[in-house]
Structures are given as C-alpha cells and as structure tokens.
Design an enzyme around this catalytic site. Structure first.
Site, mmCIF file in Angstrom:
data_model
loop_
_atom_site.group_PDB
_atom_site.id
_atom_site.type_symbol
_atom_site.label_atom_id
_atom_site.label_comp_id
_atom_site.label_asym_id
_atom_site.label_seq_id
_atom_site.Cartn_x
_atom_site.Cartn_y
_atom_site.Cartn_z
ATOM 1 N N LYS A 30 -128.302 50.601 50.153
ATOM 2 C CA LYS A 30 -128.987 49.880 49.075
ATOM 3 C C LYS A 30 -129.340 50.811 47.908
ATOM 4 O O LYS A 30 -129.276 50.426 46.748
ATOM 5 C CB LYS A 30 -130.254 49.238 49.651
ATOM 6 C CG LYS A 30 -130.978 48.348 48.682
ATOM 7 C CD LYS A 30 -131.970 47.467 49.423
ATOM 8 C CE LYS A 30 -132.723 46.588 48.452
ATOM 9 N NZ LYS A 30 -133.203 45.358 49.029
ATOM 10 N N ASN A 88 -139.426 37.903 37.646
ATOM 11 C CA ASN A 88 -138.631 36.964 38.443
ATOM 12 C C ASN A 88 -139.170 35.551 38.224
ATOM 13 O O ASN A 88 -140.343 35.368 37.892
ATOM 14 C CB ASN A 88 -138.751 37.328 39.927
ATOM 15 C CG ASN A 88 -137.968 36.396 40.828
ATOM 16 O OD1 ASN A 88 -136.824 36.037 40.535
ATOM 17 N ND2 ASN A 88 -138.574 35.966 41.925
ATOM 18 N N HIS A 90 -139.588 31.834 40.231
ATOM 19 C CA HIS A 90 -139.547 31.275 41.583
ATOM 20 C C HIS A 90 -139.895 29.787 41.530
ATOM 21 O O HIS A 90 -140.871 29.402 40.883
ATOM 22 C CB HIS A 90 -140.546 32.015 42.483
ATOM 23 C CG HIS A 90 -140.543 31.489 43.874
ATOM 24 N ND1 HIS A 90 -139.511 31.753 44.756
ATOM 25 C CD2 HIS A 90 -141.406 30.667 44.518
ATOM 26 C CE1 HIS A 90 -139.762 31.123 45.893
ATOM 27 N NE2 HIS A 90 -140.898 30.459 45.773
ATOM 28 N N GLY A 102 -126.658 30.382 37.140
ATOM 29 C CA GLY A 102 -127.072 30.980 35.866
ATOM 30 C C GLY A 102 -127.659 30.021 34.850
ATOM 31 O O GLY A 102 -127.584 30.279 33.644
HETATM 32 C C1 GRF Z 1 -133.793 28.875 40.365
HETATM 33 O O1 GRF Z 1 -134.367 27.769 40.992
HETATM 34 C C2 GRF Z 1 -134.722 30.063 40.421
HETATM 35 O O2 GRF Z 1 -136.070 29.710 40.324
HETATM 36 C C3 GRF Z 1 -134.421 30.619 41.778
HETATM 37 O O3 GRF Z 1 -133.036 30.462 41.947
HETATM 38 C C4 GRF Z 1 -132.571 29.377 41.129
HETATM 39 C C5 GRF Z 1 -131.522 29.926 40.219
HETATM 40 O O4 GRF Z 1 -130.928 28.948 39.421
HETATM 41 N N1 GRF Z 1 -134.898 31.983 41.882
HETATM 42 P P1 GRF Z 1 -129.971 29.372 38.229
HETATM 43 O O5 GRF Z 1 -128.917 30.316 38.803
HETATM 44 O O6 GRF Z 1 -130.806 30.045 37.174
HETATM 45 O O7 GRF Z 1 -129.363 28.106 37.750
#
Ligand code: GRF
Length: 200
Positions: A65, A107, A109, A12
């Site tokens: 789901k 999202n 990434h 998080g």
């Molecule tokens: C991050 O690298 C995000 O880009 C990916 O998962 C990771 C989550 O990290 N989707 P966090 O839980 O926000 O610390």
C-alpha cells in the site's frame, strides 16, 4: 486559486458536479488531476471530456500500500495539487497519502456520520429503519469515515423507499454539498479544531 486532485473508483457523478461548479465559476479552483484505482472507471471518461489529466494506479501492480500511495502522492505533487477530494474512491486512505495531504484530504459519504459509515451508507440506513439519512463531507483521517465533519445535509427516508431511490435522492444532495465544501476550503474558510471544523 487552488488545484484539486480527485480520486475515484467508478461512475464519477460527484467528480462531474465538481467539474461543473468549477466551470461555472462557483468554485475558484482548477481540477488539476483525476486519479482512479480502476482503469474502467467511467469518471475517467468524464475527466477526458473536459481535458483534465488522468492517471490510473492499480493497487495490484504494487508490492504494498505504501508504494501504491507513494505513486499517487508523486502524481499529485507533480500536478501541484493543494486539495485531494475522494469522490467514490473505494479504498481506505493510508498514512503515506495522509502524511502528504494532512488536513487537505476530504471525502463525501452518503449518510449522516457517525451513523452508517462504510461502503453501503444508504442500505444501512434503510435496513436500520432510520427516518432521516443524508450526506456528510468530512476531512479524512486514518479511520473509515471518521474525520472531522465539514458539512452535512439531511435527506428523509420515505415510506417504501428502495436502496436505489434513497441513494438517488441522497446523490442529488451530494452534488450540491461537495462543491460547497470545496468552495469553503478554496476560500480558506475551514479551520480544524480537534474533532470540530470551524467555518470562518
Ligand atoms: C457516492 O454516493 C459517494 O457518496 C460515495 O460513493 C458514491 C460515488 O458516486 N462515497 P459517484 O462515483 O461520485 O457517482
């Protein structure tokens, strides 16, 4: 002011960056709800420290789901969520959530999409020998990391980088770019035109 719902599965740190930017007044929004698919996700503790309501829905407790996502949508609606932010949410979003929040789910990434989608963006970039990787914030569609791109930031891959080192440098940029993208959404400045996102 918009209400944000954040979906997490773990640490998080992006959730924390979003909370901090809201508290500093950089993003005119309220984090209305944090949902995790894992009860042990540390992000839940972060939310509680800031008195943000939390909910846990474990997919295994549902027959399918659709039922799982219906519960999520119900909780998001009850909390009047306008924008859903996936922040380390390690599940592919299905049509129930997408139908309810089409064009309103984003999202982050850890790679420059469309390169290196999926759960190991940094490792893939490293193994491939890429010289530049980075971060992408994008709208979510039914694919895996395939939706229209909102913002990207490049991060160089350095000689001798490990997955941990590269991920850490990418994460620093994630924490800047995600609040920026949310701010643009909150200000009504994003328009999706086919595959492209126009910033007004
Ligand atoms: C991050 O690298 C995000 O880009 C990916 O998962 C990771 C989550 O990290 N989707 P966090 O839980 O926000 O610390």
């Amino acid at each position: 002011m918009i209400n944000i719902g954040v979906l997490i599965s773990g640490r998080g740190s992006n959730l924390q960056a979003i909370i901090d930017s809201v508290e500093k007044g950089e993003v005119l929004a309220k984090v209305a709800l944090v949902i995790s698919n894992k009860p042990e996700a540390y992000g839940l503790e972060r939310a509680k420290k800031h008195r943000i309501p939390t909910a846990v829905f474990e997919p295994d407790n549902f027959t399918n789901k659709n039922d799982y996502e219906s519960e999520i949508v119900k909780a998001l609606k009850e909390n009047k969520v306008d924008l859903v932010c996936l922040a380390g949410y390690m599940r592919i979003v299905g049509h129930v959530l997408l139908d309810a929040y089409k064009g309103k789910t984003i999202n982050i990434h850890p790679a420059l999409l469309p390169a290196f989608p999926g759960p190991h963006g940094s490792k893939q970039a490293l193994d491939y020998g890429a010289k530049i990787s980075g971060v992408t914030v994008h709208f979510v569609d039914e694919g895996c990391d395939t939706g229209p791109i909102i913002l990207q930031q490049a991060v160089p891959v350095l000689e001798g980088d490990t997955e941990e080192a590269l991920s850490a440098r990418i994460l620093e940029e994630e924490h800047k770019i995600y609040p920026q993208a949310i701010r643009l959404f909150a200000e009504g400045r994003l328009r999706i035109e086919g595959r492209k996102v126009k910033i007004m």
